[in-house]
Design an enzyme around this catalytic site. Structure first.
Site, short mmCIF file in Angstrom:
data_model
loop_
_atom_site.label_atom_id
_atom_site.label_comp_id
_atom_site.label_asym_id
_atom_site.label_seq_id
_atom_site.Cartn_x
_atom_site.Cartn_y
_atom_site.Cartn_z
N VAL A 86 0.84 -1.21 0.00
CA VAL A 86 0.00 0.00 0.00
C VAL A 86 0.87 1.25 0.00
CG1 VAL A 86 -1.97 -1.06 1.15
CG2 VAL A 86 -0.16 -0.07 2.54
N ASP A 87 0.40 2.23 -0.74
CA ASP A 87 1.00 3.56 -0.69
C ASP A 87 0.44 4.25 0.56
OD1 ASP A 87 2.33 5.92 -1.63
OD2 ASP A 87 0.38 6.65 -2.27
N LYS A 88 1.11 5.31 1.02
CA LYS A 88 0.62 6.00 2.23
C LYS A 88 -0.35 7.12 1.89
CE LYS A 88 3.11 9.02 4.52
NZ LYS A 88 2.22 10.21 4.64
N THR A 89 0.13 8.12 1.17
CA THR A 89 -0.68 9.31 0.92
C THR A 89 -1.84 8.99 -0.01
OG1 THR A 89 1.29 10.68 1.16
CG2 THR A 89 -0.62 11.68 0.09
N ALA B 151 -2.05 -1.41 -3.78
CA ALA B 151 -3.11 -0.40 -3.66
C ALA B 151 -2.46 0.97 -3.64
CB ALA B 151 -3.94 -0.62 -2.40
#
Length: 758
Positions: free
Chosen positions: A446-449, A644
């Site tokens: 997963v990406d954060k922002t 994601a």
């Protein structure tokens, strides 16, 4: 753009046509080489017919593209039958209005007439009397009512694509033609036609008009039931299309209002939405406040409060207050239109598991014909008297009971229903392969922002170095960020606007991917970015490092500002974690998934976010081009990876992953690179996707099991393998009913996915 094959009149795309031929200055396109050969032999014959047909077709066939659920590459204008499998074509895109299905209407009429004629034929056949009457009644039942079945059987031979209708045509045709010949050669009317235990001379040839008529009626019944069941698989798209209102209330410049049809709404129009009305198109609220029910699009039941400046989605319902909105996206550009297009495309995509059925189907029909021939020979040579009767009936039973359609429908029907169910839950599936693989995923990157966080960062702290004020730091940062599309840039520019700080247009702007931005402001060289942006200039950041670390420990992203090679300050931007993220992570852990966060943010900030959410592994300070490499590395470790993300920088990793999952709140490029889109951008959608994937694959396996077991058991029984032990033979009429049941049972089982709990 489609062209019409002048021989078979099938619609073909020029770039994918099997053959082409220039004649009298015009290029003609063909669906297969055999059509080209026939056209070359006598072009004028086909061109003359085409002209006559074209003049009449426009008045009776709507301009709608039809396609085959089993062979999506088959597309033509108007209804018809698939040249490969014989199945009735269906509209490529469902229509809001419930139009009469011409195929269903025709098949139902033929069934009722065939059924009415078959009853007396059956009674007379069982009593072995009045064969002439049987012929008179059976002929319209078999020849007229069953004509579409024979047409499809012939088309399958012409196109060298044997299918279910090949077997039905051979079975019923053999029984009927043999019976006619037998009647012509047998003894006068009124004599017994089926003497038991006696030789089969010309004076006592049996007839099987009742078998041919009843089989035809039962096959037509199966077509009617199948068409009705298939019509329910497109209910999801129809319900989505029905969300959009027919009209919108437009505000005119003179202050008056008018009701206009939806296709007349233009970008920039101001529209009034009263309480209880549907929002017509995508846009932005300019006046008023209200709660809007978006559950039909996002799957979330709680209404969302909307005020001036908030975006609204076409097809959602304005519940309480009056709103005035500005139309930003209309027609095919609205989110609803894009969802409908994506769902339709996904329903026609093919899952890898379908390849097994395709391989088996390729050998199935020829294999059944061989088995039928062997059955006839064995019974003719070794069966009891009357041998010919037993040989013919058992061979016909083998042809009739075999059902390649049940095998072919097993996967497409489940995929079609599942994609619609996912859309209703806010999960857009863009291809069937992603849906199949999702149940096997063991690692989620997963990406954060924008994925774990809201994606709406705000400036939380401004730190200035000696010689610079906070307002000066913010002014220079906002000025240099004017050319950037990064979410953090938007946060800085909003902070400057809130403090009435005017930004200055930069010169020589350049974006340093994964690091920051640089340019010239008022003749001074300005750089804004993370620590990596200053590595080349060896800028000393020590004076602000401690303060920056404290901001990161609070979960803030820190950017440093340098002016003419001198440290000017730092800006801390906070992006709150989505309220649903923690719940989603717990649920995904419960599914046994390993969660890996990959972000370009600093390690301190990333660790703070990961600690709050219980994420298993953190990879921080990662450049965009490296995210795809991380996915590859995990795949080399024999992990099945889902990714994601929501940004342009996530697109390569989304495409590289086994399953790419884009946030619907992100960029169009991210959504185009992914196989799945979560409309609301909520990670709980992945939990729903996982449940849907498991349910769908379980349903497909059930369908394939039903189809394989049915044919594996049915064909030997029809051939008579139980006769030596139990003395049991399968009537062709019972075989026909079993064949009908197999296809309908597969479709009915697929329809259960509409009720799956997500």
């Amino acid at each position: 753009m489609f062209e019409t094959d002048p021989v078979c009149h099938m619609q073909v795309m020029p770039e994918t046509a099997a053959a082409r031929y220039d004649y009298k200055g015009k290029t003609y396109y063909f669906c297969n080489p055999r059509c080209l050969e026939r056209f070359k032999a006598n072009p004028e014959q086909f061109l003359g017919f085409a002209k006559l047909e074209t003049s009449d077709s426009k008045s009776r066939i709507s301009n709608v593209i039809y396609t085959c659920p089993m062979h999506p590459e088959v597309r033509q204008m108007g209804p018809g039958a698939c040249p490969k499998c014989g199945m009735a074509l269906e509209p490529e895109m469902a229509l809001v209005e419930e139009e009469a299905n011409p195929e269903l209407t025709d098949m139902a009429r033929r069934f009722w007439i065939a059924a009415g004629l078959s009853v007396p034929v059956f009674v007379l056949g069982m009593s072995e009397t009045f064969p002439i009457v049987q012929l008179i009644l059976a002929t319209p039942a078999v020849v007229w009512a069953g004509w579409p079945l024979f047409q499809r059987a012939w088309a399958s031979l012409v196109n060298r694509s044997p299918n279910m209708f090949t077997l039905i045509g051979m079975g019923t045709g053999t029984a009927y033609v043999y019976s006619v010949i037998a009647l012509l050669l047998s003894s006068p009317p009124g004599s017994s036609q089926r003497p038991g235990g006696q030789g089969e001379g010309l004076s006592s040839l049996p007839v099987y008009f009742e078998a041919a008529a009843v089989i035809t009626a039962l096959v037509l019944l199966g077509q009617v039931l199948e068409l009705r069941a298939r019509s329910r698989t497109g209910a999801a798209i129809k319900s989505l299309l029905g969300l959009a209102p027919k009209t919108a209330r437009r505000l005119l410049p003179n202050g008056s209002e008018e009701d206009v049809s939806l296709d007349q709404v233009q970008v920039g129009d101001r529209l009034r939405i009263r309480p209880g009305e549907k929002i017509p198109v995508d846009g932005v609220v300019v006046e008023g406040q209200s709660s809007v029910n978006e559950s039909m699009i996002t799957g979330e039941p709680i209404p969302v409060q909307k005020t001036a400046g908030d975006g609204v989605i076409g097809g959602t319902i304005n519940e309480t207050g009056a709103l005035i909105m500005r139309a930003d996206r209309v027609g095919k550009d609205t989110l609803l239109a894009q969802i409908v297009a994506m769902v339709g495309q996904a329903q026609r995509s093919r899952a890898p598991i379908q390849r097994l059925a395709d391989v088996v189907s390729g050998y199935f029909v020829p294999g059944v014909v061989v088995v039928a021939i062997i059955t006839f020979i064995v019974w003719w040579n070794a069966g009891p008297e009357p041998r010919f009767s037993h040989a013919l009936l058992n061979a016909v039973a083998v042809l009739i009971i075999a059902c390649p359609c049940a095998l072919g429908l097993a996967t497409p029907m489940s995929i079609m229903v599942a994609v619609g169910r996912g859309a209703a839950a806010g999960v857009l599936i863009q291809n069937a392969e992603a849906l199949e693989v999702m149940e096997k995923v063991d690692t989620l990157v997963v990406d954060k922002t924008g994925t774990l966080t809201e994606g709406k960062p705000a400036v939380a702290a401004i730190v200035s170095a000696p010689g610079f004020s906070e307002s000066e730091v913010l002014r220079l940062a906002a000025s240099i960020e004017q050319g950037s599309e990064h979410p953090l840039a938007g946060a800085i520019m909003r902070a400057a606007a809130e403090r009435n700080i005017a930004a200055i247009a930069p010169r020589g702007f350049r974006s340093i991917t994964g690091k920051g931005v640089a340019g010239e402001i008022e003749g001074r060289r300005v750089i804004l970015g993370n620590m990596k942006a200053f590595e080349e200039d060896a800028l000393d950041l020590e004076s602000l490092r401690d303060r920056a670390d404290r901001l990161r420990e609070q979960g803030q992203t820190v950017m440093f500002l340098a002016v003419d090679g001198k440290l000017a300050g730092a800006i801390g931007v906070a992006d709150p974690i989505k309220t649903s993220t923690a719940e989603a992570i717990r649920a995904l852990h419960g599914e046994g998934l390993r969660i890996v966060m990959v972000t370009g943010d600093s390690r301190t900030t990333a660790n703070v976010v990961a600690g709050r959410l219980g994420i298993d592994e953190v990879m921080a300070e990662v450049l965009p081009q490296d995210k795809g490499q991380i996915v590859k590395r995990l795949q080399k470790e024999s992990r099945i990876v889902a990714m994601a993300g929501d940004g342009i920088n996530d697109a390569p990793a989304l495409a590289e992953a086994n399953v790419g999952i884009a946030m619907g709140t992100g960029t169009d490029i991210a959504m185009q690179s992914a196989g799945i889109t979560l409309i609301k951008g909520d990670l709980r959608g992945i939990v729903r996707l996982r449940a849907l994937s498991r349910a769908t694959m379980r349903n497909i396996r059930q369908n394939l099991f039903l189809a394989f077991v049915y044919n594996t058991l049915g064909i030997p029984i029809a051939a008579g393998v139980l006769y030596p032990v139990f003395g049991l033979l399968l009537s062709p009429m019972i075989a026909s009913g079993a064949m009908t049941f197999s296809s309908v049972s597969v479709i009915t089982n697929a329809l259960r996915l509409r009720k799956v709990c997500l």
